[in-house]
Design an enzyme around this catalytic site. Structure first.
Site, short mmCIF file in Angstrom:
data_model
loop_
_atom_site.label_atom_id
_atom_site.label_comp_id
_atom_site.label_asym_id
_atom_site.label_seq_id
_atom_site.Cartn_x
_atom_site.Cartn_y
_atom_site.Cartn_z
N GLY A 56 6.01 -7.60 -7.12
CA GLY A 56 5.09 -8.60 -6.60
C GLY A 56 3.79 -8.52 -7.35
N LYS A 75 8.83 -0.66 -1.01
CA LYS A 75 7.77 -1.40 -1.71
C LYS A 75 6.59 -0.46 -1.90
CE LYS A 75 4.99 -5.47 -0.44
NZ LYS A 75 5.19 -6.80 0.14
N ASP A 172 3.61 -17.70 3.46
CA ASP A 172 4.11 -17.69 2.08
C ASP A 172 5.63 -17.87 2.07
OD1 ASP A 172 3.95 -17.64 -0.65
OD2 ASP A 172 3.72 -15.47 -0.83
#
Ligand SMILES: Nc1ncnc2c1ncn2[C@@H]1O[C@H](COP(=O)(O)OP(=O)(O)OP(=O)(O)O)[C@@H](O)[C@H]1O
Length: 282
Positions: A56, A75, A172
């Site tokens: 990302g 992540k 998003d």
């Protein structure tokens, strides 16, 4: 899947060099006291990292194993050392952890826990089919079949309805943040980095991924629209992509984009889905 304990990854994963200590030059100097319940925190020694599966704007995502048994996605916020991460990104990390930990839904990626030292990590269940965007690209030149499109559209709307019922706005929604399960029967919503809890009268217009944002959000008019409208817009555009297996033409002016959506619609399916999104999300 090649998996190794985190401590053993070095030197294949250079970011662990700084994570475990040698580089003292990357301190951000930003002080931030995390306010995350201990129950949500995992021991990083129980996490083994494997291949990188995604990236990302300020994180890298790896597949991994938790306690040697559970397939997970990890992540890791960049820079890899917690003390080097800016306050803004620490706050965003904390918000994402708190929101994710409050959700339980079949169509929302399941949160397993977080790590705050030596790195900021969010551990979720591994969704093995990749992103919806990749799934659609792989199906080209044909669009997804009607059954799959409808199934996925309903999955997305169920997830959005659940979020809405909890007063959460994703902000998003786009095919890169929708993940397909390994059996390709279901999709799950991911990436709550921009998500917010609704506050009375409170919203920001700038968040989202340009191509999928409501036109008003791109134009940036003040007090122009509710977050709900943005959500509906992203939903409709995601469904547009689903039904045509084609990305929305984001490089055109907004008026052309909208005309394109309406002119290119695939008859009943697109109309039905617009109608469905309208009635589900209005
Ligand atoms: N649970 C998961 N299972 C499988 N893949 C995942 C999972 N979570 C994330 N990914 C992969 O990692 C990518 C990046 O994840 P995510 O969108 O959460 O990161 P991000 O830093 O918030 O991205 P962005 O900058 O777009 O907001 C996803 O597009 C997806 O490919």
């Amino acid at each position: 899947m090649a998996i190794a304990p985190t401590m053993m990854l070095y030197p294949n994963y250079p970011f662990f060099m700084s994570a475990f200590g040698s580089d003292d030059n990357d301190e951000s100097g930003d002080q931030f006291d995390f306010n995350i319940s201990r129950e949500l925190l995992l021991n990083p020694k129980n996490i083994m990292l494997g291949e990188m599966i995604g990236e990302g704007s300020n994180s890298i995502v790896y597949q991994g194993l938790f306690k040697g048994a559970i397939a997970v996605a990890v992540k890791i916020v960049q820079p890899s050392k917690t003390s080097a991460v800016s306050i803004q990104h620490k706050q965003q990390f904390q918000k994402e952890v708190l929101l994710l930990s409050s959700m339980r839904h079949l169509n929302i990626v399941r949160f397993l826990g977080a790590v705050i030292e030596p790195q900021l990590m969010i551990v979720t269940e591994l969704v093995e089919g990749g992103t919806l965007q990749r799934f659609m690209l792989n199906s080209r030149p044909s669009p997804l079949d009607l059954k799959t499109s409808l199934t996925f559209a309903l999955d997305i709307s169920r997830a959005m309805e659940y979020l809405h019922s909890k007063g959460i706005i994703h902000r998003d929604l786009n095919p890169r943040n929708v993940l397909v399960t390994g059996d390709m029967q279901r999709v799950m919503l991911a990436d709550f980095g921009l998500a917010r809890e609704k506050t009375v009268g409170g919203m920001t217009c700038e968040a989202g991924t340009y191509r999928w944002m409501a036109p008003e959000a791109v134009i940036g008019r003040e007090n122009c629209f509710a977050e709900r409208k943005k959500k509906k817009n992203s939903f409709v555009l995601s469904i547009y992509s689903l039904s045509l297996s084609r990305q929305f033409p984001g490089d055109l002016p907004i008026s052309y984009q909208l005309r394109h959506v309406y002119l290119q619609r695939k008859g009943a399916i697109f109309l039905f889905l617009c109608f469905a999104s309208n009635s589900l999300l209005c």
